[in-house]
Design an enzyme around this catalytic site. Structure first.
Site, short mmCIF file in Angstrom:
data_model
loop_
_atom_site.label_atom_id
_atom_site.label_comp_id
_atom_site.label_asym_id
_atom_site.label_seq_id
_atom_site.Cartn_x
_atom_site.Cartn_y
_atom_site.Cartn_z
N SER A 60 20.05 12.77 63.08
CA SER A 60 19.62 12.87 61.69
C SER A 60 20.82 12.62 60.78
O SER A 60 21.94 13.03 61.10
CB SER A 60 19.04 14.26 61.40
N THR A 112 17.00 15.55 58.70
CA THR A 112 17.05 15.11 57.30
C THR A 112 15.82 15.60 56.56
O THR A 112 15.88 15.88 55.36
CB THR A 112 17.14 13.57 57.24
N ALA A 113 14.70 15.71 57.27
CA ALA A 113 13.49 16.23 56.66
C ALA A 113 13.74 17.63 56.10
O ALA A 113 13.34 17.95 54.97
CB ALA A 113 12.35 16.26 57.68
N HIS A 151 8.18 11.46 62.32
CA HIS A 151 7.67 10.51 63.30
C HIS A 151 6.21 10.13 62.97
O HIS A 151 5.80 10.16 61.83
CB HIS A 151 7.84 11.04 64.71
#
Length: 279
Positions: A60, A112-113, A151
């Site tokens: 990430s 990163t989410a 995803h």
């Protein structure tokens, strides 16, 4: 002559499988390098990278903030959310403000989410880490009030009757005018300049090969597509393996710097991040 073994970590999802198809199936002349692939979820790879276990790995962009001493970003292999990205979904319609009061399933705190959700809700929220491929079911079954999905769940969440609360890629674009850099590939610095440049070249060649032999690469990627037919998998791969993936370019590199700087200013990332790409 024995070859140098390079262990490559990437996620078991269609876009990463598509990207590494040529390397995984010996479609390229790798010279004196031999690649061994290990497939694990992105948060596991983030944690392994913190320990420097893998020569090359997907991580990430958030996690890269903690890897500067061990790894450099490769110019190819990024997953960029260009007006789309990780999503928060829920069993019922709700506002972003309501997310402060519910329990959210997240795929990992180094994703990163997660960083972007922290930026969206700076006052904080209650969360629990759940494997990324179990989040949709956990929300649908009422085990969590909302879920942060990454995803291919971004294309399939409605199949479980869930509602979109926020698309973090759209939000980031509205805030900055830039795409949201989700993941990238990193290479361990101790491999040396010559090997690093060779790996960088081969990764770009692998992506080019997959794009040029799309049907074959997509057939392989389908092995890692959960709840997706070929058409949907092709759409998903197109979202995250494209021109951005061949090279971040100036705008993509600026997006990485802006995101990590925003994370530091929001006190999510403790130290300033000097982003360094392999030439």
């Amino acid at each position: 002559m024995s070859k140098q073994l390079i262990t490559v970590g990437h996620s078991p999802d269609p876009d990463d499988a598509f990207m590494f198809y040529a390397l995984a199936h010996d479609k390229l002349d790798t010279g004196d390098l031999q690649f061994r692939h290990q497939l694990q979820d992105i948060e596991t790879l983030n944690r392994r990278a913190l320990r420097g276990e893998l020569e090359v790995t997907a991580v990430s962009i958030h996690a890269y903030a903690y890897l500067l001493d061990k790894y450099a970003l490769l110019p190819s292999g990024c997953s960029m959310g260009d007006r789309y990205g990780p999503m928060v979904v829920a069993r019922r319609e709700m506002t972003v403000n309501e997310l402060k009061k519910v329990r959210i399933a997240v795929p990992g705190t180094l994703t990163t989410a997660f960083l972007t959700l922290r930026l969206l809700i700076p006052d904080g929220f209650t969360y629990e880490v759940v494997p990324f491929d179990q989040i949709l079911a956990a929300v649908a079954e009422g085990k969590h009030d909302a879920g942060l999905i990454i995803h291919e769940g971004q294309l399939t969440f409605q199949n479980q009757g869930l509602h979109l609360v926020a698309d973090l890629g759209v939000w980031w674009q509205e805030q900055t005018g830039l795409p949201l850099p989700l993941g990238g590939n990193v290479v361990r610095r101790d491999l040396g300049t010559e090997t690093i440049q060779q790996i960088s070249r081969l990764l770009k060649e692998s992506i080019r090969y997959a794009l040029a032999h799309r049907d074959d690469a997509l057939k392989y990627a389908l092995e890692y597509a959960r709840d997706m037919d070929k058409g949907l998998a092709d759409r998903f791969v197109g979202m995250y393996v494209n021109d951005w993936t061949l090279d971040y370019g100036p705008r993509g590199r600026e997006a990485v710097r802006r995101l990590l700087d925003a994370g530091h200013r929001a006190a999510v990332i403790p130290n300033p991040v000097a982003v360094e790409f392999v030439d």
